[in-house]
Design a protein around this motif. Structure first.
Motif, short mmCIF file in Angstrom:
data_model
loop_
_atom_site.label_atom_id
_atom_site.label_comp_id
_atom_site.label_asym_id
_atom_site.label_seq_id
_atom_site.Cartn_x
_atom_site.Cartn_y
_atom_site.Cartn_z
N PRO A 165 -11.95 -35.11 30.77
CA PRO A 165 -10.58 -35.05 31.27
C PRO A 165 -9.92 -36.42 31.26
O PRO A 165 -10.57 -37.44 31.49
N VAL A 166 -8.62 -36.44 30.98
CA VAL A 166 -7.87 -37.68 30.91
C VAL A 166 -6.52 -37.52 31.60
O VAL A 166 -6.03 -36.40 31.81
N ASP A 167 -5.92 -38.65 31.93
CA ASP A 167 -4.52 -38.71 32.32
C ASP A 167 -3.78 -39.35 31.15
O ASP A 167 -3.78 -40.58 31.00
N PRO A 168 -3.17 -38.55 30.27
CA PRO A 168 -2.60 -39.10 29.05
C PRO A 168 -1.36 -39.96 29.31
O PRO A 168 -1.05 -40.83 28.50
N VAL A 169 -0.66 -39.73 30.40
CA VAL A 169 0.53 -40.52 30.69
C VAL A 169 0.16 -41.95 31.06
O VAL A 169 0.75 -42.92 30.58
N ALA A 223 -5.22 -48.81 27.61
CA ALA A 223 -4.73 -50.18 27.80
C ALA A 223 -5.74 -51.20 27.28
O ALA A 223 -5.37 -52.22 26.68
N LEU A 224 -7.03 -50.95 27.49
CA LEU A 224 -8.06 -51.89 27.05
C LEU A 224 -8.17 -51.93 25.53
O LEU A 224 -8.33 -53.01 24.93
N ILE A 225 -8.09 -50.77 24.88
CA ILE A 225 -8.10 -50.74 23.41
C ILE A 225 -6.85 -51.43 22.87
O ILE A 225 -6.91 -52.22 21.92
N GLU A 226 -5.72 -51.16 23.49
CA GLU A 226 -4.47 -51.79 23.06
C GLU A 226 -4.55 -53.31 23.18
O GLU A 226 -4.10 -54.05 22.30
N GLU A 227 -5.12 -53.76 24.28
CA GLU A 227 -5.26 -55.20 24.50
C GLU A 227 -6.18 -55.84 23.46
O GLU A 227 -5.89 -56.92 22.92
N ARG A 228 -7.28 -55.18 23.13
CA ARG A 228 -8.24 -55.74 22.18
C ARG A 228 -7.77 -55.68 20.74
O ARG A 228 -8.07 -56.58 19.95
N LEU A 229 -7.05 -54.63 20.39
CA LEU A 229 -6.65 -54.44 19.00
C LEU A 229 -5.20 -54.86 18.73
O LEU A 229 -4.82 -55.04 17.57
N GLY A 230 -4.40 -54.98 19.79
CA GLY A 230 -3.02 -55.43 19.63
C GLY A 230 -2.10 -54.41 19.00
O GLY A 230 -1.12 -54.76 18.34
N ILE A 231 -2.38 -53.13 19.21
CA ILE A 231 -1.53 -52.07 18.65
C ILE A 231 -1.28 -51.00 19.71
O ILE A 231 -2.11 -50.78 20.59
N PRO A 232 -0.11 -50.34 19.67
CA PRO A 232 0.16 -49.26 20.63
C PRO A 232 -0.93 -48.19 20.55
O PRO A 232 -1.34 -47.80 19.45
N THR A 233 -1.39 -47.75 21.71
CA THR A 233 -2.54 -46.84 21.76
C THR A 233 -2.25 -45.69 22.71
O THR A 233 -1.70 -45.88 23.78
N VAL A 234 -2.65 -44.50 22.30
CA VAL A 234 -2.47 -43.32 23.12
C VAL A 234 -3.82 -42.62 23.30
O VAL A 234 -4.66 -42.63 22.40
N LEU A 235 -4.02 -42.05 24.46
CA LEU A 235 -5.27 -41.39 24.81
C LEU A 235 -5.05 -39.90 25.02
O LEU A 235 -4.04 -39.50 25.62
N GLU A 236 -5.98 -39.09 24.54
CA GLU A 236 -5.88 -37.65 24.73
C GLU A 236 -7.26 -37.04 24.87
O GLU A 236 -8.26 -37.57 24.37
N ASN A 237 -7.34 -35.94 25.58
CA ASN A 237 -8.55 -35.11 25.62
C ASN A 237 -8.91 -34.65 24.21
O ASN A 237 -8.02 -34.39 23.39
N ASP A 238 -10.20 -34.55 23.90
CA ASP A 238 -10.60 -34.23 22.53
C ASP A 238 -10.15 -32.85 22.08
O ASP A 238 -9.82 -32.65 20.91
N ALA A 239 -10.12 -31.88 22.99
CA ALA A 239 -9.70 -30.52 22.60
C ALA A 239 -8.21 -30.49 22.28
O ALA A 239 -7.80 -29.86 21.30
N ARG A 240 -7.39 -31.17 23.09
CA ARG A 240 -5.96 -31.24 22.77
C ARG A 240 -5.72 -32.01 21.48
O ARG A 240 -4.85 -31.66 20.68
N ALA A 241 -6.48 -33.09 21.30
CA ALA A 241 -6.36 -33.84 20.05
C ALA A 241 -6.69 -32.95 18.85
O ALA A 241 -5.99 -32.96 17.84
N ALA A 242 -7.77 -32.17 18.97
CA ALA A 242 -8.14 -31.26 17.88
C ALA A 242 -7.04 -30.23 17.63
O ALA A 242 -6.73 -29.90 16.47
N ALA A 243 -6.43 -29.72 18.70
CA ALA A 243 -5.33 -28.77 18.55
C ALA A 243 -4.18 -29.39 17.76
O ALA A 243 -3.61 -28.78 16.85
N PHE A 244 -3.85 -30.64 18.11
CA PHE A 244 -2.74 -31.32 17.43
C PHE A 244 -3.10 -31.59 15.97
O PHE A 244 -2.27 -31.44 15.07
#
Length: 330
Positions: free
Chosen positions: A89-93, A113-134
């Motif tokens: 489970p995630v809080d995507p907002v 936020a941590l991935i964005e900080e390390r890689l320097g690119i806008p980053t979004v997080l999603e649950n794997d099932a919703r990601a698969a749906a998309f």
């Protein structure tokens, strides 16, 4: 972290020249993939999750991202955005993981936020099932569709809902928890502790457990010979024509899935219902009777334009979904 209005994701055709990063922490694996705007993977890297905690996952995922970039022929991580598909489970907002069933340290963890900080690119997080749906809506079995229901039948039953090209989240980010649809007033207990939920009938562990329980009461059933090997739902569906006991359990499973899908079709009037996950590997032995049950139970007017089909992206669905979500931010 860059402000991300997650609820505005749309399944739109991106430019082929776009380069984005998809990251997945799902199915016991860590995976990174650089892809173009058509969803074609240009370079990827993966490794087992093993027993890494959250900080270890962050470190290794960052390294895999750079390795995938190198394999894609990029001199450095020159991508527009990153998407993360997380198996929990995630809080995507807010870009937070809530917890992980496999790894410690992911409680209220600011992974995006941590991935964005390390890689320097806008980053979004999603649950794997919703990601698969998309991913299925943009690049897979539901491409071109604007209203889609995706069911993932694996160790649990999850899913995602897309309406008018947008992922649906609900008031507390639990829309798409299809495994907790009530399909009977009694029945076996779900992993959440409530009786009669779809997951207690249609997840792979539930199907296998119910078959084993039934075979204990049928010592002369031909299905007994399966007990010497590893059981999967695919093997059970293949053997069901020889085993009345297995057939009864699977018929019950298909009926419960048909009831749930018929209710979802009546509620959302989708163009496509897509079935993914390990249980879907049963193939037409599952799909054909399931389609028949859906036709039996569903509101006729809602059936006119809907198709029930298997997912196309397979095990790539979470990372391709993460790619699709990243492309939606470009």
């Amino acid at each position: 972290m860059t402000e991300l209005t997650v609820r505005r994701f749309r399944a739109r055709p991106p430019a082929a020249t776009d380069r984005v990063l998809g990251l997945a922490i799902a199915g016991g694996m860590l995976r990174a993939a650089v892809a173009d705007g058509t969803g074609r993977i240009l370079g990827e890297a993966s490794e087992p999750l093993d027993n890494l905690d959250a900080s270890g996952v962050l470190r290794r995922l960052t390294q895999l991202a750079h390795l995938a970039s190198t394999r894609a022929g990029l001199a450095h991580l020159d991508v527009k955005a990153a998407g993360i598909a997380f198996g929990g489970p995630v809080d995507p907002v807010r870009g937070l993981t809530i917890l992980s069933p496999r790894s410690p340290g992911f409680e209220q963890y600011p992974l995006a936020a941590l991935i964005e900080e390390r890689l320097g690119i806008p980053t979004v997080l999603e649950n794997d099932a919703r990601a698969a749906a998309f991913g299925e809506a943009v690049f897979g079995a539901a491409r071109g569709c604007q209203t889609v229901i995706y069911l993932h039948l694996g160790t649990g039953v999850g899913g995602g809902i897309i309406v008018d090209g947008r992922l649906v989240y609900g008031a507390s980010n639990t829309a798409g928890e299809i495994g907790h649809i009530v399909v009977t007033a009694g029945g076996p207990t779900c992993s959440c502790g409530k009786p009669g939920h779809l997951e207690a009938y249609a997840s792979e562990p539930a199907i296998i457990a119910r078959v084993l329980e039934a075979l204990l009461l049928a010592p002369d059933d031909p299905g007994q010979q399966l007990l010497a090997g590893q059981l999967t739902t695919r093997r059970l569906f293949e053997f069901a024509r020889l085993s009345p006991t297995i057939r009864r359990v699977l018929d019950d499973t298909v009926q419960m899935l048909g009831l749930a899908i018929a209710s979802l079709i009546a509620t959302l009037n989708p163009e496509a219902v897509i079935i993914g996950g390990p249980v879907a590997e049963a193939g037409h032995d599952l799909l054909e009777p399931l389609q028949a049950r859906v036709r039996q139970f569903a509101y006729p007017a809602s059936l006119r334009r809907v198709r029930v089909a298997f997912a196309e992206l397979g095990a790539d669905a979470p990372v391709i979904g993460a790619v699709a979500l990243a492309l939606a931010r470009t």
